[in-house]
Design an enzyme around this catalytic site. Structure first.
Site, mmCIF file in Angstrom:
data_model
loop_
_atom_site.group_PDB
_atom_site.id
_atom_site.type_symbol
_atom_site.label_atom_id
_atom_site.label_comp_id
_atom_site.label_asym_id
_atom_site.label_seq_id
_atom_site.Cartn_x
_atom_site.Cartn_y
_atom_site.Cartn_z
ATOM 1 N N LYS A 274 -15.060 2.573 2.947
ATOM 2 C CA LYS A 274 -13.742 3.099 3.176
ATOM 3 C C LYS A 274 -13.782 4.296 4.099
ATOM 4 O O LYS A 274 -14.890 4.683 4.350
ATOM 5 C CB LYS A 274 -13.252 3.771 1.902
ATOM 6 C CG LYS A 274 -12.553 2.736 1.007
ATOM 7 C CD LYS A 274 -11.940 3.432 -0.303
ATOM 8 C CE LYS A 274 -11.425 2.435 -1.571
ATOM 9 N NZ LYS A 274 -10.534 1.548 -0.878
ATOM 10 N N ARG A 348 -10.324 -6.901 -8.188
ATOM 11 C CA ARG A 348 -9.947 -8.383 -8.734
ATOM 12 C C ARG A 348 -11.212 -9.264 -9.211
ATOM 13 O O ARG A 348 -11.070 -10.072 -9.848
ATOM 14 C CB ARG A 348 -9.315 -9.192 -7.533
ATOM 15 C CG ARG A 348 -9.875 -9.222 -6.434
ATOM 16 C CD ARG A 348 -9.473 -9.505 -4.969
ATOM 17 N NE ARG A 348 -8.523 -8.415 -4.328
ATOM 18 C CZ ARG A 348 -7.720 -8.198 -3.391
ATOM 19 N NH1 ARG A 348 -7.603 -9.459 -2.710
ATOM 20 N NH2 ARG A 348 -7.065 -7.223 -3.106
HETATM 21 N N1 BES Z 1 -9.053 0.836 -5.280
HETATM 22 C C1 BES Z 1 -8.614 0.269 -4.142
HETATM 23 C C2 BES Z 1 -6.904 0.150 -3.941
HETATM 24 C C3 BES Z 1 -6.490 1.636 -3.967
HETATM 25 C C4 BES Z 1 -6.211 2.051 -2.690
HETATM 26 C C5 BES Z 1 -5.980 2.209 -4.870
HETATM 27 C C6 BES Z 1 -5.591 3.346 -2.702
HETATM 28 C C7 BES Z 1 -5.397 3.543 -4.905
HETATM 29 C C8 BES Z 1 -5.219 4.077 -3.613
HETATM 30 C C9 BES Z 1 -8.955 -1.289 -3.945
HETATM 31 O O1 BES Z 1 -10.278 -1.325 -4.610
HETATM 32 C C10 BES Z 1 -8.896 -1.466 -2.634
HETATM 33 O O2 BES Z 1 -9.746 -1.125 -1.864
HETATM 34 N N2 BES Z 1 -8.242 -2.572 -2.079
HETATM 35 C C11 BES Z 1 -8.263 -2.856 -0.761
HETATM 36 C C12 BES Z 1 -8.162 -4.477 -0.672
HETATM 37 C C13 BES Z 1 -8.338 -4.930 0.556
HETATM 38 C C14 BES Z 1 -9.791 -4.921 1.059
HETATM 39 C C15 BES Z 1 -8.245 -6.658 0.524
HETATM 40 C C16 BES Z 1 -6.986 -2.454 0.059
HETATM 41 O O3 BES Z 1 -5.845 -2.459 -0.699
HETATM 42 O O4 BES Z 1 -7.006 -1.863 0.944
HETATM 43 MN MN MN Z 2 -11.723 -1.219 -3.262
#
Ligand code: BES
Ligand code: MN
Ligand code: ZN
Length: 498
Positions: A274, A348
């Site tokens: 990230k 997921r």
């Molecule tokens: N934990 C994150 C989602 C999240 C983002 C929760 C911001 C709270 C605040 C999750 O694991 C994630 O990174 N999701 C990605 C999925 C994508 C790579 C398909 C996302 O939503 O960007």
């Molecule tokens: Mn994630």
């Protein structure tokens, strides 16, 4: 906190502060008895329009002649616009203000509530329910997270006196649920260096203090034996041992309802790392798991006549030489293979194995998962609603009802069959990410494939698990969302269990 219901007159109660709720534009003879004793101070602030009773307005009076040291007037807004949520907020404003003043004993007048004929469409149970919502918001607002602070704030409120003749007000119940919310908030606020999967499993084990709760922790080797290839892949990048937490609460008969909560104790994104900005927030990626622990704690304490299983797969998601990688193909516990497009779509993966495990060992009546699953959830709904998807409309309607009652609002999103194409993989049964388009929904669609024909609901709390700003009864930080929603939903399943 010591909570007592006392049929004492307002002017006679001994307390550091006496809270007087008022509707908007109150008559000038409101609280006439006290007003007379304290020399007309209440009428004065009303006549000068210093206090109008606008929703959440606070006015503090120092008065002689009564046994309480101070009077705190709190506005409830227009009587015709009164809702449970407005009461919670007003309670939150009043209690936290009194706490910040340094008060220890607080008394609340229910006189205005008693003369209110307002009926809530969704309210059930005790008469005088209004004061129960007010107290609920009040207690929820008192939460503070300060275990890392050098200077402790004041002691906080010690005693609440509700001035009412109805000893049957369900305040004990409210206190039980509030303490489960606070338990969840604490877990989420604790940073990931201290809230490791191991620490979370210890917190889960502490719930077994209640003999009605059984806790089992599956270690990494156990999950290997089970073939949880998706969950284990996420755990591989971290030096912290993963913990697959399973809780059972048997309060009823028949097949259990399984609650599954995502518990990534820190989500760096893994190899699909990230951006640095805001990454510190990713300690809250275990809010779903914490909510499940809170719900089980409350359900057992209340003795709800339901059978529950809680599953909380816990691990970190970190990049390292042993981490899983984009392009990898994993095999989940139910045999389905998954091509990894992004290691940041890790939630997921651990949920897929948790659902697979639930179906294999529990033949559940229904499965509900709760997770901070997608950034797209907060893009779509901001911080105001949980995104809900599922394969059972009746069950979702029941969650909607609980959401109206608790104001932990859910908004249903579609799960059209067409979304299946978004997750088509050339090499495996599915891929774990379908690109930016519809990513709130495709994340849920991925889970749906694991739920099969079992009634299942997915709750995405990515937008609601964390508050950037103080709200009237939810301080900045972890909100504890999901606990009140699901406890209320469970109560709805057992009408006799109120
Ligand atoms: N934990 C994150 C989602 C999240 C983002 C929760 C911001 C709270 C605040 C999750 O694991 C994630 O990174 N999701 C990605 C999925 C994508 C790579 C398909 C996302 O939503 O960007
Ligand atoms: Mn994630
Ligand atoms: Zn995540």
């Amino acid at each position: 906190m010591n909570i007592v219901i006392k049929d004492t007159a307002e002017e006679a109660v001994r307390a550091d502060v006496l809270v007087l709720p008022c509707f908007e534009n109150p008559p000038s003879d409101i609280y006439a008895d006290i007003n007379a004793i304290i020399g007309g101070l209440i009428a004065k602030v009303i006549n000068t329009k210093e206090f109008t009773g606008k929703h959440n307005q606070l006015t503090l009076l120092h008065a002689h002649g009564i046994n309480a040291s101070r009077i705190l007037m709190i506005g409830l807004g227009k009587q015709a616009e009164l809702t449970p949520e407005r009461l919670r907020q007003a309670g939150g404003k009043a209690f936290s203000y009194a706490r910040d003043l340094g008060c220890s004993d607080i008394a609340v007048s229910t006189m205005q509530f008693r003369t209110t004929l307002q009926e809530f469409a969704i309210a059930t149970g005790a008469k005088n329910k209004q004061v129960v919502y007010f107290v609920e918001g009040g207690l929820l607002s008192l939460y503070r997270f300060e275990k890392y602070k050098k200077k402790e704030n004041g002691k906080g409120l010690a005693t609440l006196i509700v001035l009412d003749d109805d000893k049957g007000l369900p305040l004990k119940k409210i206190e039980t649920v509030v303490s489960a919310v606070m338990f969840a908030r604490d877990l989420v606020n604790t940073p990931s260096n201290d809230m490791t999967p191991t620490a979370l499993s210890v917190a889960a084990q502490s719930l077994a203090e209640n003999k009605k709760i059984k806790v089992k922790i599956l270690e990494e080797r156990d999950t290997k034996k089970e073939g949880m290839g998706a969950y284990l892949a996420v755990a591989r990048g971290s030096a912290e041992p993963p913990k697959f937490i399973v809780l059972e609460y048997k309060g009823g008969k028949g097949a259990p309802l399984v609650l599954i909560g995502k518990a990534i104790t820190f989500d760096s994104g893994g190899i699909s790392i990230k951006p640095a900005e805001g990454m510190e927030k990713m300690k809250y990626d275990m809010a779903g798991g914490s909510a499940v622990l809170g719900v089980i704690k409350a359900a057992a304490a209340l003795g709800l006549p339901v059978n529950l299983v809680g599953i909380v797969p816990a691990t970190e998601n970190l990049p390292s030489g042993t981490a899983f990688k984009p392009g990898d193909v994993l095999r989940a516990v139910n045999g389905l293979t998954i091509e990894i497009i992004s290691t940041d779509a890790e939630g997921r993966l651990i949920l897929a194995d948790a659902i697979g495990y639930a179906l294999k060992y529990y033949s559940p009546k229904a499965v509900i998962d709760i997770a901070t699953l997608t950034g797209a959830c907060s893009i779509a709904l901001g911080n105001e609603a949980i995104a809900m998807m599922g394969n059972d409309q009746d069950l979702m309607e029941q969650v909607k009802r609980a959401s109206e009652e608790t104001y932990e609002r859910v908004w249903q999103m579609p799960l059209y069959d067409e979304y299946k194409d978004y997750l088509k993989s050339d090499v495996a049964d599915m891929k774990n990410a379908g690109g930016r388009k519809g990513s709130l929904v495709t994340a849920a669609y991925f889970l749906k494939e694991f739920a099969g024909t079992t009634p299942w609901i997915h709750l995405d709390i990515a937008g609601t698990a964390w508050n950037e700003k103080d709200k009237p009864y939810i301080p900045k930080g972890a909100t504890g969302i999901g606990v009140r929603l699901l406890v209320t939903f469970l109560e709805g399943l057992c009408p006799a269990g109120k």
